[in-house]
Write a protein that holds these residues in place. Structure first.
Motif, PDB file in Angstrom:
ATOM      1  N   LYS B 482       0.879  -1.153  -0.028  1.00  0.00           N
ATOM      2  CA  LYS B 482       0.046  -0.041   0.030  1.00  0.00           C
ATOM      3  C   LYS B 482       1.060   1.489   0.097  1.00  0.00           C
ATOM      4  N   PRO B 483       0.460   2.549  -0.409  1.00  0.00           N
ATOM      5  CA  PRO B 483       1.100   3.426  -0.536  1.00  0.00           C
ATOM      6  C   PRO B 483       1.499   3.902   0.941  1.00  0.00           C
ATOM      7  N   PHE B 484       2.508   4.950   1.159  1.00  0.00           N
ATOM      8  CA  PHE B 484       2.968   5.187   2.512  1.00  0.00           C
ATOM      9  C   PHE B 484       1.848   5.848   3.279  1.00  0.00           C
ATOM     10  N   ASP B 485       1.018   6.867   2.430  1.00  0.00           N
ATOM     11  CA  ASP B 485      -0.068   7.410   3.067  1.00  0.00           C
ATOM     12  C   ASP B 485      -1.067   6.633   3.632  1.00  0.00           C
ATOM     13  N   GLU B 486      -1.440   5.606   2.853  1.00  0.00           N
ATOM     14  CA  GLU B 486      -2.518   4.718   3.412  1.00  0.00           C
ATOM     15  C   GLU B 486      -1.957   3.806   4.635  1.00  0.00           C
ATOM     16  N   LYS B 487      -0.661   3.601   4.649  1.00  0.00           N
ATOM     17  CA  LYS B 487      -0.123   2.722   5.755  1.00  0.00           C
ATOM     18  C   LYS B 487      -0.418   3.534   7.196  1.00  0.00           C
ATOM     19  N   SER B 509       6.366  15.747   0.140  1.00  0.00           N
ATOM     20  CA  SER B 509       7.264  15.390  -0.843  1.00  0.00           C
ATOM     21  C   SER B 509       8.632  14.549  -0.591  1.00  0.00           C
ATOM     22  N   LYS B 510       8.852  14.453   0.794  1.00  0.00           N
ATOM     23  CA  LYS B 510       9.685  13.366   1.107  1.00  0.00           C
ATOM     24  C   LYS B 510       9.120  11.989   0.812  1.00  0.00           C
ATOM     25  N   LEU B 511       8.095  11.777   1.315  1.00  0.00           N
ATOM     26  CA  LEU B 511       7.368  10.371   1.127  1.00  0.00           C
ATOM     27  C   LEU B 511       7.105  10.034  -0.466  1.00  0.00           C
ATOM     28  N   LYS B 512       6.981  11.218  -1.068  1.00  0.00           N
ATOM     29  CA  LYS B 512       6.915  10.937  -2.670  1.00  0.00           C
ATOM     30  C   LYS B 512       8.154  10.434  -3.242  1.00  0.00           C
ATOM     31  N   TYR B 519      11.839   2.785  -2.452  1.00  0.00           N
ATOM     32  CA  TYR B 519      11.459   2.315  -0.946  1.00  0.00           C
ATOM     33  C   TYR B 519      10.203   2.101  -0.516  1.00  0.00           C
ATOM     34  N   GLY B 520       9.255   2.278  -1.650  1.00  0.00           N
ATOM     35  CA  GLY B 520       7.834   2.349  -1.098  1.00  0.00           C
ATOM     36  C   GLY B 520       7.374   1.401  -0.536  1.00  0.00           C
ATOM     37  N   ASN B 521       7.994  -0.004  -0.681  1.00  0.00           N
ATOM     38  CA  ASN B 521       7.391  -1.321   0.065  1.00  0.00           C
ATOM     39  C   ASN B 521       8.015  -1.393   1.653  1.00  0.00           C
ATOM     40  N   LEU B 522       8.674  -0.306   2.209  1.00  0.00           N
ATOM     41  CA  LEU B 522       8.928  -0.239   3.534  1.00  0.00           C
ATOM     42  C   LEU B 522       7.966  -0.221   4.462  1.00  0.00           C
ATOM     43  N   PRO B 523       7.909  -0.972   5.449  1.00  0.00           N
ATOM     44  CA  PRO B 523       6.838  -0.700   6.758  1.00  0.00           C
ATOM     45  C   PRO B 523       7.189   0.613   7.360  1.00  0.00           C
ATOM     46  N   ILE B 524       6.308   1.129   8.161  1.00  0.00           N
ATOM     47  CA  ILE B 524       6.361   2.436   8.859  1.00  0.00           C
ATOM     48  C   ILE B 524       6.627   2.225  10.297  1.00  0.00           C
TER      49      ILE B 524
END
Lengths: 597, 597
Positions: B482-487, B509-512, B519-524
């Motif tokens: 899922k996208p960072f925002d959703e996580k 913008s950093k998350l983007k 690195y989008g698949n990393l956990p939060i």
């Protein structure tokens, strides 16, 4: 006294028993290293000490002339080939060389400490404990500056001496500060306002670069690597826990604006430092490739400190080898620096007097002193160093002869060890041997321990044993009760060949201030280049009649010496463009370390 | 599985054998602690894992509610009173609390790790090794900036890839960099000028504050304590040597001006870090007061990191206890932070799925959430906390209930442990027990392990054993794809009770950018205050419908998570005006440590 290398536990209770250590006096750290308890000193307090041999060098090339290798090879020769007890004591090395340039400090060839990666890296964590202790002092210094700057007098005092469950009292370390301030009270509520301020405030007045920003106080300071710290020198010069605490508490962390020293005790950290270093005070046992026991303990710099392994390790070893045994230890750099400081600082502090000096030379170093081209690390050796050149050797002999006389000035017999290389010729070796003995050496032996282990150092061992049989005529080079200027002049003239010592006015007034503050009886710890008998590393040979210029001076009140600085000394070395780390790895499959030499 | 405390060697081969460790799998470090070899994982690879129990807390008071004490008491109850195998796994604590405020992290009363001074100070040196490793990266980063700034393109390349004895080649770590740059060449002489520049230059372009002085380059940077370092998080999340090296090499040390990451591998340090940490990767064995085995390994912060002890220690323990045994581990702070990260980061990385959650609460913490006065450390407790007040307890229950539901959202049974104090009343304890079970807890037990050791935690042990017998229905809270925002939204809504998540434009913008760089698949890894379910530590209870504001975000590419930061996080805590060090000392005569609690 040869250690059996056991299959699983190289350092274990069996080994310890062989070298006279009882099972409750040793704590293994993994299977190849162990802590040795200082309680040995109590158990053996009525035993006589063994002979005490100091390994030093002539003025070295940048490659080093093999002092540690000689130390370890000689221990093996004495143990295995002469059948006598022998212990080597050695400094623990800094991590810089291991990762920066190829090469640690574990000796080499068939005369080295194993496993060298344990020796060169963490060992039992003593250096890390010192780092943590240094960091604690720094943290408390910074915190205190901040609190003094941001709190009023009453609040500051009340926070330092809080009322807990209705009572309010000073801690032991705070009572020590009161006594230093000559405030003869023990009840916090009895202090006058002025006494409270004197007790609580000392750091806001420090004269360091500060500027206010919205974030608070900015303070200029600097990094030092652990081996350059005063704590490291203290560990090396400590005689017992009480002495260790006394020295740590005496460290000066700042001067206030009145010029009064602020000590570690004033910061309240002495006991916490002792807790952090409670294991580090015990020496570490390792062994050589051929099974000779080695105590590795402390590693102070040989420039801004005295550059020797610890007094405690030597004391333990001197008891363990017994009256007929030998303890071999090393002074950093040439005799002008390492030996002079070992004898005038370390031995004076410990009370343990050496019986003999082993002076390590190489044909390579003599050729350099005789006019050969520079010997930079990492570059191939020039042809002069690879084939016979008796003229260069002969022209270099004055440097060797100066170092022989340096040892003799302390009343000690000097045995010259020519640490031989494949490229040395018979004629070159013979020339040096003959000239050494003709110029004051007790003996001179060609030694091949790098290639041959202990077997290569048998002649050296025999010469050392003879030298140690002589009646001891040791004397110090100077008396402590002389003024600083006279002590510095004596070292510079007698050890270096200088004619005059020149001080800047700042140095002269600092020396005067140290004497006025009651530090006048401390010995001198010269910080001078190792590359020359003079202050200029480009000047080789054995010059005389030169001026020695002292640019700065500092005081290590805890370690117990004053440090005149000749030239610039870096306490934070850097890495080269391509440091050795590029080659270093652990093999993921086998777990073997690669690229560490 | 109870450790016999042997007279001389508390941790030794006999102990190891009792808990299933073979003599060649253990390395004693002194007599009370040992390294346990990861080779156990190979030997027991075909064995089934034991049950896996996670100890977490409700939103704590600043005094802490006793998670570690419960962990150790429960292990003792399982071992001694229920006769089953049990291992506790625990973080190694930072030195800050030990010297700053009174209290380490070894548990307390009759449920603690002994000797606590070994646990709270150096242990086997893992943290010191990490410090040395961090310092090596910093030294090489600074050295490289300096060399890139002061050397021309050709000189720089030639120094990085020197000709040695006639040949010139890349090292393995340099070849990895070439592959990352998509330069498919292995002969240094074949590189074009542009390729040489791309290979050699990356640090001069870093956008950090610089100003030229005569001394060279000035660069703004900052300190971090070791537990706040990415290396610490990596040690805790590592699965084997290969994975450890891969993660360390992926650490981003800077971004160049093009926005491309510069990694530790680019600095050439990965292998050297692995050499420094070759011992630190092995877990440390200690024991509780009653002889239960404890593996202590790694200690990442619970704010900017995930706050759990190591995956490797849990894996070793899960094999050693066997299918019918129990491994107990802890998540830092409340379930909203510690448990969420333990499950979504640590367990997802390890593949080891828990069977049960133990949720630790105190009557004191519930009263605080119910409207009681603040509970600052060091001050005496207010009367509300010392006598019965059912209203305050009842009003605080929503916080407990929220944490119960947090555990249930992962499909896990939640056993509530009421860590009892002398001042708790029967009515207060009964109220909490009943309400817990009525609101989703699998069970709820009053536990007195602090006062009574394992005997005080028998009911808790029985509830945990029943919960672990349930079929495992574990599920993660979010999917990695899922996208960072959703996580971030999912965690904030489900765990904290937030309604909206608000980002600054810089964070967005950093998350983007992280997603674009792959690195989008990393956990939060949320960095949020532990003192509240919201981002404001003054808000107690279980509020809902609030906005959660993300002020900053950073990327730990080696550890493998993205860190949204709620509020300000300090990674360099200070000391108080009168830190605990004033009371700490080693008695010079007896050698006993004083003043360390």
């Amino acid at each position: 006294m040869v250690c059996t290398i056991h299959k699983k536990l190289e350092i274990d209770y069996l080994l310890a028993e062989e070298i006279g250590i009882k099972s409750d006096e040793i704590s293994p750290y993994g299977t190849t290293k162990a802590k040795v308890s200082l309680s040995i000193l109590d158990r053996l307090q009525n035993e006589k000490n063994g002979k005490y041999v100091v390994i030093v060098g002539i003025t070295p090339t940048p490659l080093g002339e093999g002092k540690s290798t000689t130390l370890l090879g000689l221990a093996q020769a004495l143990n295995i080939h002469k059948g006598v007890n022998a212990f080597a004591t050695l400094r623990q090395p800094s991590q810089g060389p291991t990762f920066g340039i190829k090469g640690g400090a574990a000796g080499g060839g068939y005369a080295q400490v194993i496993p060298m990666e344990e020796f060169n890296l963490h060992l039992t964590g003593d250096f890390h404990a010192l780092t943590a202790a240094n960091n604690l002092v720094a943290a408390q210094l910074d915190a205190r500056i901040f609190h003094e700057a941001t709190q009023g007098d009453e609040v500051l005092f009340n926070r330092l001496v809080p009322t807990i469950k209705g009572t309010r009292k000073f801690t032991e370390i705070q009572l020590r500060r009161l006594r230093r301030l000559a405030i003869n009270k023990t009840d916090p509520n009895q202090l006058t306002r002025d006494e409270k301020v004197r007790f609580a405030r000392y750091l806001r007045k420090i004269t360091v670069g500060q500027s206010a920003t919205e974030k608070g106080l900015i303070r200029e300071t600097s990094f030092k690597i652990t081996v350059a710290s005063e704590l490291m020198a203290i560990l090396a010069l400590t005689k017992d826990i009480k002495d260790f605490k006394q020295r740590m508490g005496s460290m000066i962390v700042a001067f206030d604006k009145k010029g009064e020293p602020v000590t570690a005790d004033d910061l309240g950290v002495t006991g916490a430092l002792m807790v952090l270093l409670k294991d580090a005070i015990h020496p570490n046992l390792m062994q050589t490739l051929e099974g000779s026991p080695v105590l590795v303990h402390a590693g102070p710099f040989a420039n801004i400190a005295h550059g020797c392994s610890s007094i405690l390790a030597d004391k333990v070893a001197l008891k363990l080898v017994g009256e007929k045994g030998y303890v071999l230890t090393e002074g950093g750099f040439g005799s002008d620096i390492g030996m002079e400081k070992l004898l005038n600082i370390k031995c004076r502090t410990s009370g343990d007097i050496p019986d003999c000096v082993v002076l390590v030379t190489t044909i390579r170093a003599l050729k350099m002193h005789g006019g050969g081209p520079p010997v930079p690390p990492g570059a191939p050796l020039k042809p002069e160093y690879l084939k016979e050149n008796l003229d260069l050797v002969r022209n270099g002999l004055p440097n060797l002869i100066k170092h022989i006389s340096n040892g003799n000035k302390f009343g000690l017999p000097v045995v010259v060890c020519i640490n031989s290389f494949e490229t040395d010729t018979e004629a070159e070796l013979k020339l040096v041997q003959e000239e050494a003995v003709r110029n004051g050496a007790f003996g001179a032996a060609v030694s091949s321990h790098w290639a041959d282990g202990g077997a290569g150092a048998v002649k050296l061992a025999e010469a050392v044993m003879s030298a140690c049989d002589r009646p001891n005529q040791f004397k110090f080079l100077y008396d402590l009760d002389k003024p600083f200027d006279e002590k510095i002049q004596t070292i510079s003239r007698e050890m270096y060949g200088a004619k005059n010592v020149v001080y800047t006015s700042e140095v002269a007034s600092k020396l005067k201030m140290y004497e006025e503050k009651g530090y006048g009886n401390l010995p001198i710890c010269m910080a001078k280049t190792a590359g020359s008998l003079t202050g200029d590393p480009t000047i080789k040979g054995a010059p005389t009649g030169f001026d020695l210029k002292i640019n700065d001076v500092s005081l290590s009140a805890g370690a117990g010496f004053v440090i005149p600085i000749v030239g610039e000394i870096s306490t934070m070395p850097g890495l080269s463009t391509r440091p050795a780390i590029y080659d270093i790895d652990v093999n993921s499959d086998t777990g073997e370390i690669e690229g560490l030499f």
